[in-house]
Scaffold this active site. Structure first.
Site, PDB file in Angstrom:
ATOM      1  N   GLY A  18      42.095  38.966  45.439  1.00 27.63           N
ATOM      2  CA  GLY A  18      43.990  39.608  45.786  1.00 27.63           C
ATOM      3  C   GLY A  18      44.418  40.728  45.412  1.00 27.63           C
ATOM      4  O   GLY A  18      43.639  41.532  44.628  1.00 27.63           O
ATOM      5  N   ASN A  78      42.855  39.596  35.563  1.00 25.51           N
ATOM      6  CA  ASN A  78      41.933  38.173  36.394  1.00 25.51           C
ATOM      7  C   ASN A  78      41.838  37.042  34.746  1.00 25.51           C
ATOM      8  O   ASN A  78      41.969  36.512  35.213  1.00 25.51           O
ATOM      9  CB  ASN A  78      41.355  38.462  37.498  1.00 25.51           C
ATOM     10  CG  ASN A  78      41.537  38.803  38.771  1.00 25.51           C
ATOM     11  OD1 ASN A  78      41.025  38.253  39.321  1.00 25.51           O
ATOM     12  ND2 ASN A  78      43.033  38.982  38.812  1.00 25.51           N
ATOM     13  N   ARG A 107      51.347  43.297  39.222  1.00 24.10           N
ATOM     14  CA  ARG A 107      49.884  43.355  40.333  1.00 24.10           C
ATOM     15  C   ARG A 107      50.650  43.650  41.515  1.00 24.10           C
ATOM     16  O   ARG A 107      49.512  44.913  42.381  1.00 24.10           O
ATOM     17  CB  ARG A 107      49.852  41.950  40.479  1.00 24.10           C
ATOM     18  CG  ARG A 107      48.639  40.971  39.445  1.00 24.10           C
ATOM     19  CD  ARG A 107      47.669  39.951  39.677  1.00 24.10           C
ATOM     20  NE  ARG A 107      47.317  39.949  41.295  1.00 24.10           N
ATOM     21  CZ  ARG A 107      45.879  39.321  41.757  1.00 24.10           C
ATOM     22  NH1 ARG A 107      45.725  38.358  40.662  1.00 24.10           N
ATOM     23  NH2 ARG A 107      45.108  39.066  43.069  1.00 24.10           N
ATOM     24  N   HIS A 133      43.177  28.013  42.722  1.00 15.00           N
ATOM     25  CA  HIS A 133      42.392  29.105  42.835  1.00 15.00           C
ATOM     26  C   HIS A 133      41.779  29.626  41.605  1.00 15.00           C
ATOM     27  O   HIS A 133      40.630  30.066  41.609  1.00 15.00           O
ATOM     28  CB  HIS A 133      43.134  29.922  43.802  1.00 15.00           C
ATOM     29  CG  HIS A 133      41.449  31.040  44.144  1.00 15.00           C
ATOM     30  ND1 HIS A 133      40.288  30.242  44.477  1.00 15.00           N
ATOM     31  CD2 HIS A 133      41.326  32.046  44.412  1.00 15.00           C
ATOM     32  CE1 HIS A 133      39.778  31.121  45.173  1.00 15.00           C
ATOM     33  NE2 HIS A 133      40.146  32.774  44.675  1.00 15.00           N
TER      34      HIS A 133
END
Length: 281
Positions: free
Chosen positions: A36, A44, A183, A261
């Protein structure tokens, strides 16, 4: 409180810089992050590194195209390109065999590495890996959102907020603004905008190469594998778990309820306990 020191270094693999963080002692476990926007290894796996380092030597790279690693990925065979560089990283670290833990894009990298060189991978943990039935049917809504991030009017904080809170996790309110902001800042690196690491496959050959269910080697991969999938994953379809289990001779499956996810983040305690137990047996 953290009990292990984290060391950081940058190593050269095939002419590309790969940033690597490392902590803990014991059998080597490599944590491969997802694809992503703005992803990196340390972000992560922020909720997993220290618990796993109680049992293992935990190695956390930024994959090519992400974080503090060199940018650019071979569009003709992206999974193979990532696998070659992570294998090269293991060579540079003097590691003959390691456990690989991969989320999404990182799961695709881990599985491809195991298929290409099964002697280098002792066990696999795959969380919602990409490339499972991807050439069959339409992509998920979450994957369309992900692939559109750099298109149209370009990246934005609103786009990333929507992707993370609506598609990446089950409970969007649980994701702090600070995580989304960090991010976003990583996602607008000029080098990344010029050459996004995750794009729509161009050409049928590339698309088929990125679909593991079309790879005849999958049925002969004896590597013990734990497949972990969020029941409510909106990026990579949970049906992929059964597709892999049907083809892989030594694959166990765990479906996590009320989880999207990002299993390792949303269900960190469950993920850490199950992963440690699986890798230690």
């Amino acid at each position: 409180m953290p009990t292990n020191t984290i060391t950081e270094r940058t190593i050269s693999v095939r002419g590309k810089d790969i940033f690597v963080a490392e902590t803990g002692t014991g059998p080597a476990v490599v944590l491969l992050h997802g694809g992503g926007p703005g992803a990196s290894g340390m972000s992560n796996y922020a909720r997993n590194i220290e618990p796993l380092a109680e049992h293992f030597r935990v190695i956390v790279p930024d994959m090519p195209g992400y974080g503090r690693s060199g940018k650019g990925v071979d569009r003709r065979d992206p999974f193979g390109y990532l696998a070659d560089h992570i294998r090269g990283m293991l060579d540079e670290l003097g590691i003959d065999g390691a456990h690989l833990v991969g989320n999404s894009y990182g799961g695709s990298c881990a599985l491809r590495l195991a298929l290409d060189t099964p002697d280098r991978v002792t066990k696999l943990v795959l969380m919602g890996p990409g490339g499972v039935g991807t050439s069959r049917g339409l992509p998920s809504e979450g994957l369309r959102s992900l692939l559109a991030y750099y298109g149209g009017d370009g990246p934005s904080l609103d786009k990333l907020r929507t992707f993370i809170r609506s598609y990446l996790v089950y409970d969007g309110d649980a994701v702090p603004d600070s995580l989304i902001e960090s991010r976003y800042q990583a996602s607008i690196d000029p080098e990344v905008i010029a050459d996004p690491p995750l794009q729509r496959p161009s050409g049928l050959r590339t698309l088929w190469r990125m679909d593991f269910t079309r790879d005849h080697r999958l049925g002969g991969l004896a590597t013990p594998t734990l497949i972990v999938w969020g029941r409510d994953d909106k990026v990579n379809k949970p049906s992929g778990a059964a597709m892999l289990a049907e083809r892989m001779p030594n694959a166990d499956v765990l479906i996590a309820a009320n989880t999207g996810h990002w299993v390792q983040w949303e269900r960190a305690d469950l993920f850490n306990a199950v992963t440690a137990a699986f890798l230690k047996t």
